[in-house]
Design a protein around this motif. Sequence first.
Motif, PDB file in Angstrom:
ATOM      1  N   UNK A   1      10.358   4.911   3.185  1.00  0.00           N
ATOM      2  CA  UNK A   1       8.967   4.787   3.633  1.00  0.00           C
ATOM      3  C   UNK A   1       8.829   4.153   5.013  1.00  0.00           C
ATOM      4  N   UNK A   2       9.916   3.613   5.551  1.00  0.00           N
ATOM      5  CA  UNK A   2       9.856   3.047   6.907  1.00  0.00           C
ATOM      6  C   UNK A   2      10.747   3.883   7.788  1.00  0.00           C
ATOM      7  N   UNK A   3      10.136   4.597   8.707  1.00  0.00           N
ATOM      8  CA  UNK A   3      10.928   5.461   9.583  1.00  0.00           C
ATOM      9  C   UNK A   3      10.667   5.084  11.030  1.00  0.00           C
TER      10      UNK A   3
ATOM     11  N   UNK B   1       0.850  -1.198   0.000  1.00  0.00           N
ATOM     12  CA  UNK B   1       0.000   0.000   0.000  1.00  0.00           C
ATOM     13  C   UNK B   1       0.887   1.251   0.000  1.00  0.00           C
ATOM     14  N   UNK B   2       1.930   1.241   0.833  1.00  0.00           N
ATOM     15  CA  UNK B   2       2.827   2.410   0.932  1.00  0.00           C
ATOM     16  C   UNK B   2       3.678   2.575  -0.325  1.00  0.00           C
ATOM     17  N   UNK B   3       4.240   1.445  -0.799  1.00  0.00           N
ATOM     18  CA  UNK B   3       5.123   1.539  -1.977  1.00  0.00           C
ATOM     19  C   UNK B   3       4.312   2.017  -3.181  1.00  0.00           C
ATOM     20  N   UNK B   4       3.123   1.432  -3.367  1.00  0.00           N
ATOM     21  CA  UNK B   4       2.308   1.806  -4.512  1.00  0.00           C
ATOM     22  C   UNK B   4       1.857   3.268  -4.422  1.00  0.00           C
ATOM     23  N   UNK B   5       1.507   3.708  -3.214  1.00  0.00           N
ATOM     24  CA  UNK B   5       1.151   5.130  -3.012  1.00  0.00           C
ATOM     25  C   UNK B   5       2.312   6.022  -3.463  1.00  0.00           C
ATOM     26  N   UNK B   6       3.514   5.660  -3.004  1.00  0.00           N
ATOM     27  CA  UNK B   6       4.698   6.467  -3.311  1.00  0.00           C
ATOM     28  C   UNK B   6       4.953   6.516  -4.823  1.00  0.00           C
TER      29      UNK B   6
ATOM     30  N   UNK C   1      -1.593  -1.618  -9.116  1.00  0.00           N
ATOM     31  CA  UNK C   1      -0.560  -1.257  -8.138  1.00  0.00           C
ATOM     32  C   UNK C   1       0.811  -1.439  -8.759  1.00  0.00           C
ATOM     33  N   UNK C   2       1.815  -0.808  -8.179  1.00  0.00           N
ATOM     34  CA  UNK C   2       3.212  -1.105  -8.521  1.00  0.00           C
ATOM     35  C   UNK C   2       3.903  -1.395  -7.196  1.00  0.00           C
ATOM     36  N   UNK C   3       4.367  -2.641  -7.054  1.00  0.00           N
ATOM     37  CA  UNK C   3       4.952  -3.087  -5.783  1.00  0.00           C
ATOM     38  C   UNK C   3       5.856  -4.294  -6.071  1.00  0.00           C
ATOM     39  N   UNK C   4       6.595  -4.773  -5.067  1.00  0.00           N
ATOM     40  CA  UNK C   4       7.459  -5.946  -5.314  1.00  0.00           C
ATOM     41  C   UNK C   4       6.682  -7.208  -5.711  1.00  0.00           C
ATOM     42  N   UNK C   5       5.337  -7.190  -5.601  1.00  0.00           N
ATOM     43  CA  UNK C   5       4.533  -8.321  -6.085  1.00  0.00           C
ATOM     44  C   UNK C   5       4.620  -8.458  -7.610  1.00  0.00           C
ATOM     45  N   UNK C   6       4.690  -7.330  -8.300  1.00  0.00           N
ATOM     46  CA  UNK C   6       4.605  -7.356  -9.767  1.00  0.00           C
ATOM     47  C   UNK C   6       5.830  -6.786 -10.447  1.00  0.00           C
ATOM     48  N   UNK C   7       6.943  -6.724  -9.701  1.00  0.00           N
ATOM     49  CA  UNK C   7       8.206  -6.224 -10.277  1.00  0.00           C
ATOM     50  C   UNK C   7       9.307  -7.216  -9.930  1.00  0.00           C
TER      51      UNK C   7
END
Length: 265
Positions: free
Chosen positions: A238-240, A51-56, A196-202
């Motif tokens: 994205x992870x702080x 959700x975060x990666x795709x948002x970014x 979405x664009x995320x490590x699921x589809x890349x």
Amino acid sequence: MSRRRQIYEGKAKILYEGPEPGTIIQYFKDDATAFNAQKKGTINGKGVINNRISEYVFTRLNHIGVPTHFIRRLNMREQLVRQVEIVPIEVVVRNVAAGSICQRLGLTEGEPLPHTLIEYCLKDDALGDPKISEEEIACFNWAGSEEMADISSMAIRINDFLCGMFAAIDIRLIDFKLEFGRLWDGDYSRIILADEISPDGCRLWDMTTGEKLDKDRFRRDLGGEEEAYREVARRLGLLTEDSGPGEVLDMAHHRGRLRGAIKKK
Ligand code: TMP
Ligand code: ASP
């Protein structure tokens, strides 16, 4: 209060009716599938990270003028998007040989391709998403010729942008899958980026070590998939430390585990 209506449940996401007409809520699950759902599992925390990666990624694409369905993130696992009619084609962009193209053409994984390739697959689980030609797309009217021109030029533009974005965090973008949708306005529609664009589809490989930081860790039983997804999010910033009690991460621990998991293979 009435319960919101579920529109569709896919392998990695659930779609709910949005708060206003023309909007949809995308809920990201931890479920992972591969090989047309013959292999099933879960990757803990994947939904939150994707959700975060795709948002970014979608926000940055919007900034460079690529139209997308993304409106805003709602919470840890949900985002609000525009309702589109999904074009029934999976668009795969490849920079380096990996996965199915190696099996199909006898290429060695990791071989850079002479130039970027775009492949199209029909979105049809019952048929196993077969690869299709542009002639077949036109013949069966899965997308019009102007739509295909928009799709292919956007795919190349997205690839150029993503290659640079990932290179800046020491990641090589090997290949990825995109889905597009038709945004209707009266009798007219235009093509925008959806899904979405995320490590699921890349496929994402560490530039220096070649470590796989994507769903191939799950597909190929390499282990360390949670750590790999987190590592991509971490490198994107994205992870702080202040991302909430449940989200505070001991990254040194995770990086150690990722290296450990990878060394074993
Ligand atoms: P492939 O090598 O299996 O054809 O996959 C190419 C890229 O597309 C890879 O990054 C994974 C992604 N992909 C999906 O996101 N969903 C799919 O159903 C398939 C087959 C591939
Ligand atoms: N998402 C697809 C599936 O389940 C394939 C994949 O990503 O490998 O089946």
